[in-house]
Design a protein around this motif. Structure first.
Motif, PDB file in Angstrom:
ATOM      1  N   CYS A 204      43.851   5.546 -16.659  1.00  0.00           N
ATOM      2  CA  CYS A 204      43.450   4.077 -16.101  1.00  0.00           C
ATOM      3  C   CYS A 204      41.935   4.251 -16.722  1.00  0.00           C
ATOM      4  CB  CYS A 204      42.203   4.940 -14.523  1.00  0.00           C
ATOM      5  SG  CYS A 204      41.553   6.026 -14.633  1.00  0.00           S
TER       6      CYS A 204
ATOM      7  N   SER B 264      45.694   5.150  -9.970  1.00  0.00           N
ATOM      8  CA  SER B 264      46.102   3.646  -8.915  1.00  0.00           C
ATOM      9  C   SER B 264      44.864   3.563  -8.609  1.00  0.00           C
ATOM     10  CB  SER B 264      47.722   4.118  -8.357  1.00  0.00           C
ATOM     11  OG  SER B 264      47.324   4.826  -7.793  1.00  0.00           O
TER      12      SER B 264
ATOM     13  N   GLY C  58      47.335   3.684 -13.534  1.00  0.00           N
ATOM     14  CA  GLY C  58      49.120   3.960 -13.155  1.00  0.00           C
ATOM     15  C   GLY C  58      49.169   5.215 -13.451  1.00  0.00           C
TER      16      GLY C  58
ATOM     17  N   GLY D 288      54.039   2.565  -8.024  1.00  0.00           N
ATOM     18  CA  GLY D 288      53.317   1.758  -7.339  1.00  0.00           C
ATOM     19  C   GLY D 288      53.651  -0.024  -8.121  1.00  0.00           C
TER      20      GLY D 288
END
Ligand code: MN
Length: 341
Positions: free
Chosen positions: A305, A292, A297, A120
């Motif tokens: 997170c 995510s 992440g 990501g």
């Protein structure tokens, strides 16, 4: 875009060949891969006659002080001397988004060379090298050094080995791939000292960190048939233990060591007033996806997170339980048609 087999993109190589003054950075609350990769890249660049300065928002874990002693790190929000005019490029390492540095407004003033292995990654650089197959950014820095034909000395190799070793959980995680072992062998050939790195990682705890572990283990809860564990670290525990925030690094490995536990959540209250969640898992349980979806992440087996409140914490625990149950159901439905190797 991912580069096949870890090949360094030509625009990145060109930037390193043409630039002379590099500002290196990494994510807030830097870990072994962040510190090892930064220090190694700074040493590699300096060794080839270029200038390199490391600027991080937060201090490095004190357990890595032998590595950081080589290349002092500029810490905090105030830019280092000469910024931005005396730098050609900013090089954030290990940052899927530039704001992971906590220095994004400043770093944006320079052309950015983005080197990372996280899923990501937002490709925010002028040149981007994102290799999600890389076991550690340290392994990518090794490839970069080889592509640029830079001299890798013993201390540089040891710094890179620190990143590789910590990101693979001392070669125990699923990212301990053949690439990880090949890089380790190459680093040892260049003089890396695995026994010294193991000493920093396993035998350099502060008394506060060990007392904080005791505080944390008192909060242990098991859920979902003892397959999901959660632990908490509150500001009052840091105070009682005489521990600082960086003393919490690695504590999540303890609940992870419980038999049958497949996923762990560590909820850590931060002085900023929010709660950071670190997630770890085994095998196919993808905590990176869970993190995510919440704006965080990481990788499949290690991610992080923020959570808003207790209700949000509960929602996250429910998601973990669902993921563990889905993986188990999957295993059971597949076990019927699997043949022995
Ligand atoms: Mn990493």
């Amino acid at each position: 875009m991912n580069s096949a087999g870890g090949t360094v993109p030509s625009d990145l190589l060109e930037a390193f060949r043409s630039g002379e003054r590099f500002l290196l950075s990494s994510h807030a609350h830097p870990d072994g891969d962040a510190i090892g990769s930064e220090v190694a890249l700074a040493r590699l660049l300096r060794g080839s006659g270029r200038a390199a300065t490391i600027w991080n928002a937060d201090p490095a874990p004190v357990t890595y002080s032998e590595v950081t002693a080589d290349v002092p790190i500029h810490v905090g929000r105030t830019p280092p001397a000469g910024f931005p005019d005396e730098f050609d490029f900013a090089v954030p390492l290990e940052c899927p988004r530039l704001d992971r540095t906590d220095l994004e407004d400043a770093l944006r003033l320079l052309p950015i060379l983005n080197i990372d292995h996280h899923l990501g990654n937002q490709l925010y650089g002028r040149a981007n090298w994102v290799d999600t197959e890389a076991p550690a950014v340290a392994e990518m820095v090794l490839r970069l050094a080889q592509a640029l034909d830079l001299e890798i000395d013993e201390r540089t190799a040891t710094a890179l080995y620190l990143g590789l070793s910590t990101d693979t959980g001392s070669f125990r995680f699923s990212n301990a791939t053949s690439r990880a072992f090949e890089a380790a062998a190459e680093l040892v050939r260049h003089g890396a000292r695995p026994e010294r790195v193991a000493g920093w990682v396993y035998e350099s705890q502060s008394p506060g960190a060990v007392r904080l572990l005791a505080e944390m283990l008192g909060t242990l809860e098991l859920h979902c048939d003892e397959r999901v564990a959660s632990v908490r670290l509150e500001l009052s525990m840091f105070e009682r233990a005489g521990a600082c925030q960086t003393d919490s690094e690695g504590l999540i490995d303890h609940p992870r060591s419980i038999r049958d536990v497949e996923a762990v959540a560590l909820f850590r209250e931060r002085p900023e007033g929010d709660v950071k969640v670190s997630l770890r898992s085994r095998g196919r349980i993808d905590v990176g996806a869970i993190a995510s979806r919440r704006g965080g992440g990481g990788h499949r087996n290690a991610a992080g997170c923020l959570v808003e409140d207790r209700k949000d914490e509960q929602a996250l625990m429910d998601e973990l339980a669902t993921a563990v149950e889905a993986a188990t159901a999957d295993d059971q439905s597949q076990s019927g048609n699997e043949t022995a190797p």
